[in-house]
Design a protein around this motif. Structure first.
Motif, mmCIF file in Angstrom:
data_model
loop_
_atom_site.group_PDB
_atom_site.id
_atom_site.type_symbol
_atom_site.label_atom_id
_atom_site.label_comp_id
_atom_site.label_asym_id
_atom_site.label_seq_id
_atom_site.Cartn_x
_atom_site.Cartn_y
_atom_site.Cartn_z
ATOM 1 N N UNK A 1 0.827 -1.206 0.000
ATOM 2 C CA UNK A 1 0.000 0.000 0.000
ATOM 3 C C UNK A 1 0.860 1.255 0.000
ATOM 4 N N UNK A 2 0.307 2.313 -0.538
ATOM 5 C CA UNK A 2 0.978 3.608 -0.510
ATOM 6 C C UNK A 2 0.467 4.408 0.678
ATOM 7 N N UNK A 3 1.402 4.935 1.470
ATOM 8 C CA UNK A 3 1.017 5.703 2.651
ATOM 9 C C UNK A 3 0.440 7.050 2.250
ATOM 10 N N UNK A 4 -0.597 7.475 2.945
ATOM 11 C CA UNK A 4 -1.174 8.802 2.739
ATOM 12 C C UNK A 4 -0.254 9.883 3.271
ATOM 13 N N UNK A 5 0.408 9.595 4.392
ATOM 14 C CA UNK A 5 1.334 10.556 5.009
ATOM 15 C C UNK A 5 2.337 9.795 5.852
ATOM 16 N N UNK A 6 3.510 10.391 6.059
ATOM 17 C CA UNK A 6 4.549 9.798 6.891
ATOM 18 C C UNK A 6 5.114 10.876 7.804
ATOM 19 N N UNK A 7 5.206 10.547 9.095
ATOM 20 C CA UNK A 7 5.769 11.468 10.076
ATOM 21 C C UNK A 7 6.690 10.697 11.014
ATOM 22 N N UNK B 1 -11.309 9.866 11.878
ATOM 23 C CA UNK B 1 -11.592 9.033 13.050
ATOM 24 C C UNK B 1 -11.902 7.579 12.716
ATOM 25 N N UNK B 2 -12.120 7.235 11.434
ATOM 26 C CA UNK B 2 -12.493 5.872 11.070
ATOM 27 C C UNK B 2 -11.797 5.459 9.774
ATOM 28 N N UNK B 3 -11.675 4.124 9.595
ATOM 29 C CA UNK B 3 -11.182 3.544 8.348
ATOM 30 C C UNK B 3 -9.784 4.060 7.971
ATOM 31 N N UNK B 4 -8.829 3.757 8.829
ATOM 32 C CA UNK B 4 -7.449 4.131 8.544
ATOM 33 C C UNK B 4 -6.511 3.064 9.118
ATOM 34 N N UNK B 5 -5.240 3.173 8.740
ATOM 35 C CA UNK B 5 -4.229 2.265 9.257
ATOM 36 C C UNK B 5 -2.979 3.020 9.655
ATOM 37 N N UNK B 6 -2.177 2.430 10.535
ATOM 38 C CA UNK B 6 -0.910 3.011 10.983
ATOM 39 C C UNK B 6 0.160 1.923 10.986
ATOM 40 N N UNK B 7 1.370 2.336 10.664
ATOM 41 C CA UNK B 7 2.511 1.429 10.706
ATOM 42 C C UNK B 7 3.687 2.167 11.330
ATOM 43 N N UNK B 8 4.140 1.687 12.475
ATOM 44 C CA UNK B 8 5.267 2.288 13.189
ATOM 45 C C UNK B 8 6.485 1.395 13.002
#
Length: 804
Positions: A703-709, A722-729
């Motif tokens: 998948x392509x990330x929407x944003x990276x911080x 607030x809904x339907x999202x994912x995170x990868x640390x």
């Protein structure tokens, strides 16, 4: 001619044969095969007002589902009453929906000996709006999915031997504002498959022109009296009532009075009803006119009292018969994989209750559902206290948490059905508390509803809102917390109860509604589940002793659909926590508890047990054998240097012995640290948005990330909605010395944690906030760490902590 045509129609139907295969069952129970058109719930449906003459109409009826209110031109097939249309046992397994109507048709044959009597058609429960026709004429209608109702069809019966009965049902489910409990059109999480149509017994009863129509029984243990009121239908002002009370077959009191007037009867040295001694008095009522008997019914009652008062230490408590009795039991939702709202058989229904008794529980909270009246009769006989919920409704409010409703029609429906439910069940001694609202669902004007309940039934306690919103009304202050209990404090006039906690479970392959299920905390096996259950129950007992807690409700009796946090599997085949272990714990006999919970070690580890109660000894072994009275006596912590299986049990001075508990300790090598150049603080956090189709963690690499911080910690501060999202640390964790580290990951919804490339914590799937833990041995230095998370809809939570 009409009679002949009807008889020929019946004959033609009979030629087709009573073919009834149940629909394909996703998960049958052991009782599914016992159900047939000839024995569908044959038990007498109204145990507290019994007559000898009656006729069950349960069995195969014609059915049709149509898109309008018009009568169907033809019928689709056969449905088995009283199983709801969505259930497999109905033979239909079809969701009707808010835009369609479910039609039923059957034929009545009236016994010749009933000639000259009034005919009452009883529906124990139909969900939701019901219209009834007899011989083509509309005989009555009803709104309400949980209260029994009666239609007098005497005037609609003609001279024919066979009579046509049609019933049309409309149920908006979660498209409406009516009380519906946890039914939804798209089940998932804590909401379940909808139920439409007839789901409790339908029956006929002949009565004389002047008959007993209702009974009210009020025990008064403080005065050794019982107050009885007999209501009549078709009675005259001069009609009388004769009452006879028996104990174990011996008449102990008799009195006479008038219809509608309280009759007080003295019961010297009354035998009180309690969970430990559920003694029931039998009572016979006879309606008389000018000395001649018109009608008679039989009933029973229990002499018991429920109240709030002070214990010997001055703490506000729930009292039973003027004494503090701690009330402990499960949340009981009464769903079945084959019959949904309807238990496959009475035997199946009683099985659940007997399991609870065997586990040492004395109470259950009947959660946002009302059972058949036979259910409460069995609770009366078996000695199970019942907190009865009112099924929740979607009553529109001005704002969240507001007490101001915006729909007068919705509140009228709720209050009308609430009163009818109370009136139908008020004589059952097992019911000790009414619960009108659960967790704020449809909650409004709580003080007004408490007054309504007390005005209808002043003899029982009221829990105005189990969970929230707290309005300082009713007789208890109630808190929900998962999985650990977090009891409230008692107040001057209100007792403290833990209305829900627990929700522990594990997935038992072959006994689940679908491949995956969830719980507030899931465990890999029975042993770890049982140990955690005992820890939480010990906390409850400590709160009862030290913090004034009066009652607790553990979630829950059985798994339901995707919710796998029951004491039993959904099909009732597997008891997830041994009944004897729960019974021992409920009486305070707990097994030893290990202080160190990490199951792995590097060089050596110390095994320590929590201090045992005074006089209790702990016997243990380290070779995997069960400990006996001659096994080593635990006196102080001891070390092990090799992989070992430690088993232990507690022995009480009175000879009681706990179950054996097992703790495995595995020796392992520490994972080497890695060398990293130019490492900086924080974690790389990739944020992804999705279309709402995720039910489990995706492959983020694709998948392509929407944003990276860069994130300072594991949380949801980087998200944009607030809904339907994912995170990868991704990043590294630095440990300062060799050792074993525990990682504890809480999420709502799914998450996973990898350390040094190994999966350490798996908390995937759609679920509420829950914590899962894992342990890993690490050498001092830096180790790669990756945490992935996705959020569906509803609540969101993400937190990671570690220790070691």
């Amino acid at each position: 001619m009409r009679q002949l045509l009807l008889v020929l129609s019946l004959a033609a139907l009979a030629c087709e044969g009573p073919a009834w295969p149940p629909a394909q069952m996703r998960l049958p129970t052991r009782w599914s095969a016992d159900v047939s058109p000839t024995n569908a719930h044959p038990e007498y449906p109204r145990p507290m007002m019994r007559r000898n003459e009656w006729k069950s109409l349960n069995g195969l009826w014609d059915y049709a589902v149509v898109d309008s209110a018009a009568e169907p031109a033809m019928y689709d097939g056969k449905i088995l009453v009283p199983y709801p249309s969505e259930s497999a046992l109905s033979g239909v397994a079809d969701t009707v929906g808010a835009s369609r109507r479910l039609w039923y048709r059957t034929w009545l044959e009236i016994p010749v000996q009933w000639t000259g009597k009034r005919l009452l058609l009883h529906f124990e429960a139909v969900d939701w709006e019901t219209q009834i026709w007899v011989n083509g004429r509309e005989a009555g209608s009803h709104r309400g999915g949980y209260d029994p109702f009666t239609i007098d069809i005497s005037d609609f019966i003609d001279d024919g031997a066979i009579h046509e009965l049609k019933v049309a049902v409309w149920d908006p489910t979660d498209d409406g504002t009516q009380p519906r409990g946890k039914q939804v059109r798209e089940p998932g999480g804590i909401f379940y498959t909808s139920v439409t149509g007839i789901w409790q017994t339908v029956w006929l009863e002949p009565v004389p022109s002047g008959a007993i129509s209702d009974l009210a029984v009020t025990p008064d243990i403080d005065r050794n009296r019982v107050i009885l009121v007999v209501e009549g239908d078709g009675t005259n002002s001069g009609d009388g009532v004769d009452v006879s009370v028996s104990a174990s077959g011996v008449v102990v009191a008799a009195a006479s009075g008038a219809v509608g007037v309280p009759i007080e009867m003295e019961l010297p040295d009354a035998h009180l009803w309690s969970p430990d001694d559920p003694f029931l008095y039998d009572v016979a009522f006879k309606l008389t006119r000018d000395g001649a008997a018109l009608d008679s019914v039989e009933s029973y009652f229990g002499m018991r009292k429920t109240s709030v008062g002070k214990d010997e230490a001055g703490v506000t408590r729930l009292l039973l018969n003027n004494e503090f009795v701690f009330q402990m039991g499960p949340l009981d939702q009464g769903y079945w994989p084959d019959g949904l709202y309807t238990a496959p058989t009475e035997e199946a229904m009683v099985y659940d209750l007997q399991v609870l008794k065997d586990m040492g529980f004395n109470m259950l909270r009947k959660h946002v559902k009302v059972e058949p009246r036979t259910f409460y009769a069995w609770c009366d006989k078996m000695g199970l206290l019942v907190w009865q919920d009112m099924p929740s409704a979607s009553i529109p409010l001005e704002s969240p948490g507001s007490d101001t409703p915006t729909s007068a029609e919705a509140t009228q429906e709720f209050e009308t059905e609430l009163v009818r439910v109370i009136e139908a069940l008020r004589n059952h001694p097992s019911i000790v508390m009414w619960v009108p609202f659960n967790e704020g669902w449809g909650q409004y004007e709580s003080g007004k509803i408490v007054d309504l309940i007390r005005g209808t039934d002043p003899t029982r306690l009221v829990n105005h809102a189990s969970g929230w919103y707290e309005r300082s009304a009713g007789d208890v202050v109630d808190r929900h917390n998962y999985p650990e209990p977090r009891p409230p404090e008692p107040e001057e006039d209100r007792a403290a109860v833990q209305g829900e906690y627990g929700g522990l479970g594990f997935n038992v392959a072959g006994h689940m509604w679908q491949d995956e299920g969830w719980g507030y905390a899931l465990f890999p096996d029975q042993e770890s589940l049982t140990q955690r259950f005992e820890e939480l129950l010990l906390a409850i007992q400590d709160a009862a002793k030290d913090a004034g807690l009066s009652a607790a409700v553990y979630t829950q009796t059985s798994d339901i659909e995707t919710e796998n946090n029951g004491l039993l599997t959904y099909d009732r085949e597997i008891t997830k926590i041994d009944a004897e272990a729960i019974a021992l714990a409920n009486t305070g006999y707990f097994p030893p508890r290990v202080v160190r919970r990490a199951p792995i070690f590097v060089d050596r580890t110390t095994v320590a047990f929590a201090p045992a109660p005074s006089g209790v000894s702990i016997r243990y072994t380290t070779d995997g054998t069960d400990p006996s009275n001659t096994s080593p006596l635990y006196e102080q912590p001891f070390e092990i240097a090799e992989s070992s299986t430690v088993k232990a049990r507690s022995i009480w001075p009175d000879g009681a012995v706990s179950r054996v508990v097992t703790f495995a300790f595995t020796k392992t090598a520490a994972t080497p640290a890695v060398s990293v150049e130019n490492a900086g603080p924080g974690l790389l956090a990739d944020y992804y948005e999705q279309d709402g189709s995720w039910r489990e963690l995706p492959q983020f690499d694709s998948l392509a990330a929407t944003a990276t911080t860069v994130a300072a910690r594991v949380d949801t501060s980087a998200v944009l909605r607030s809904e339907n999202f994912g995170l990868r640390f991704r990043g590294f964790i630095e440990v300062m010395e060799d050792g074993v580290y525990g990682f504890h990951l809480t999420s709502d919804d799914g998450s996973r944690l990898y350390v040094a490339g190994d999966l350490i914590v798996d908390n995937d799937g759609i679920h509420g906030a829950r914590e899962r833990s894992g342990y890993v041995a690490l050498a001092a230095g830096l180790h790669p760490i990756e945490l992935v998370f996705f959020q569906g809809r509803g609540g969101v939570e993400l937190a990671l902590r570690y220790d070691g």
